[in-house]
Design a protein around this motif. Sequence first.
Motif, PDB file in Angstrom:
ATOM      1  N   LEU A  80      -2.857 -25.929  42.938  1.00  0.00           N
ATOM      2  CA  LEU A  80      -2.970 -24.544  42.462  1.00  0.00           C
ATOM      3  C   LEU A  80      -1.610 -23.990  42.042  1.00  0.00           C
ATOM      4  N   GLU A  81      -0.579 -24.361  42.757  1.00  0.00           N
ATOM      5  CA  GLU A  81       0.776 -23.876  42.453  1.00  0.00           C
ATOM      6  C   GLU A  81       1.420 -24.600  41.272  1.00  0.00           C
ATOM      7  N   ASN A  82       1.097 -25.877  41.074  1.00  0.00           N
ATOM      8  CA  ASN A  82       1.877 -26.707  40.151  1.00  0.00           C
ATOM      9  C   ASN A  82       1.083 -27.395  39.057  1.00  0.00           C
ATOM     10  N   PHE A  83      -0.172 -27.036  38.870  1.00  0.00           N
ATOM     11  CA  PHE A  83      -1.034 -27.763  37.940  1.00  0.00           C
ATOM     12  C   PHE A  83      -0.427 -27.894  36.541  1.00  0.00           C
ATOM     13  N   GLU A  84       0.113 -26.811  36.022  1.00  0.00           N
ATOM     14  CA  GLU A  84       0.644 -26.836  34.650  1.00  0.00           C
ATOM     15  C   GLU A  84       1.840 -27.764  34.505  1.00  0.00           C
ATOM     16  N   GLU A  85       2.580 -27.985  35.576  1.00  0.00           N
ATOM     17  CA  GLU A  85       3.758 -28.853  35.512  1.00  0.00           C
ATOM     18  C   GLU A  85       3.423 -30.334  35.647  1.00  0.00           C
ATOM     19  N   ILE A  86       2.202 -30.654  36.045  1.00  0.00           N
ATOM     20  CA  ILE A  86       1.813 -32.057  36.191  1.00  0.00           C
ATOM     21  C   ILE A  86       1.564 -32.634  34.803  1.00  0.00           C
ATOM     22  N   PRO A  87       2.252 -33.706  34.448  1.00  0.00           N
ATOM     23  CA  PRO A  87       2.047 -34.298  33.112  1.00  0.00           C
ATOM     24  C   PRO A  87       0.575 -34.670  32.890  1.00  0.00           C
ATOM     25  N   GLU A  88       0.116 -34.509  31.668  1.00  0.00           N
ATOM     26  CA  GLU A  88      -1.285 -34.736  31.342  1.00  0.00           C
ATOM     27  C   GLU A  88      -1.756 -36.144  31.701  1.00  0.00           C
ATOM     28  N   HIS A  89      -0.915 -37.146  31.476  1.00  0.00           N
ATOM     29  CA  HIS A  89      -1.346 -38.514  31.799  1.00  0.00           C
ATOM     30  C   HIS A  89      -1.590 -38.671  33.308  1.00  0.00           C
TER      31      HIS A  89
END
Length: 99
Positions: A80-89
């Motif tokens: 929830l805190e970091n989803f956007e920072e996780i690379p798509e792959h």
Amino acid sequence: MRKPKTLGERELHLIAMYSNWDFNMTPKQFYAKWQVSYEQIALICYRSDSTVRGWFKQGKNRRYPHRNDLRHLALMDFLLENFEEIPEHLRRLLFLVSS
């Protein structure tokens, strides 16, 4: 059928680190941080609604979450805190985003 991969020093080290990982969040901490219901916590932890309600009770009928429940909540908090920072792959590998 494929032959299982052999575990080397790297893999054995990772298993040892993972088994001793102090990555957890209590249901009360998660509930205080996020506007969620007990039902949503139950879904995250793969538990029944009544089990989760027991975690929030006081007294002799109180239940306590298991180590895996605390880890599920910590992982969900991390996502929830970091989803956007996780690379798509990596998201695809975790089945969080369809291809």
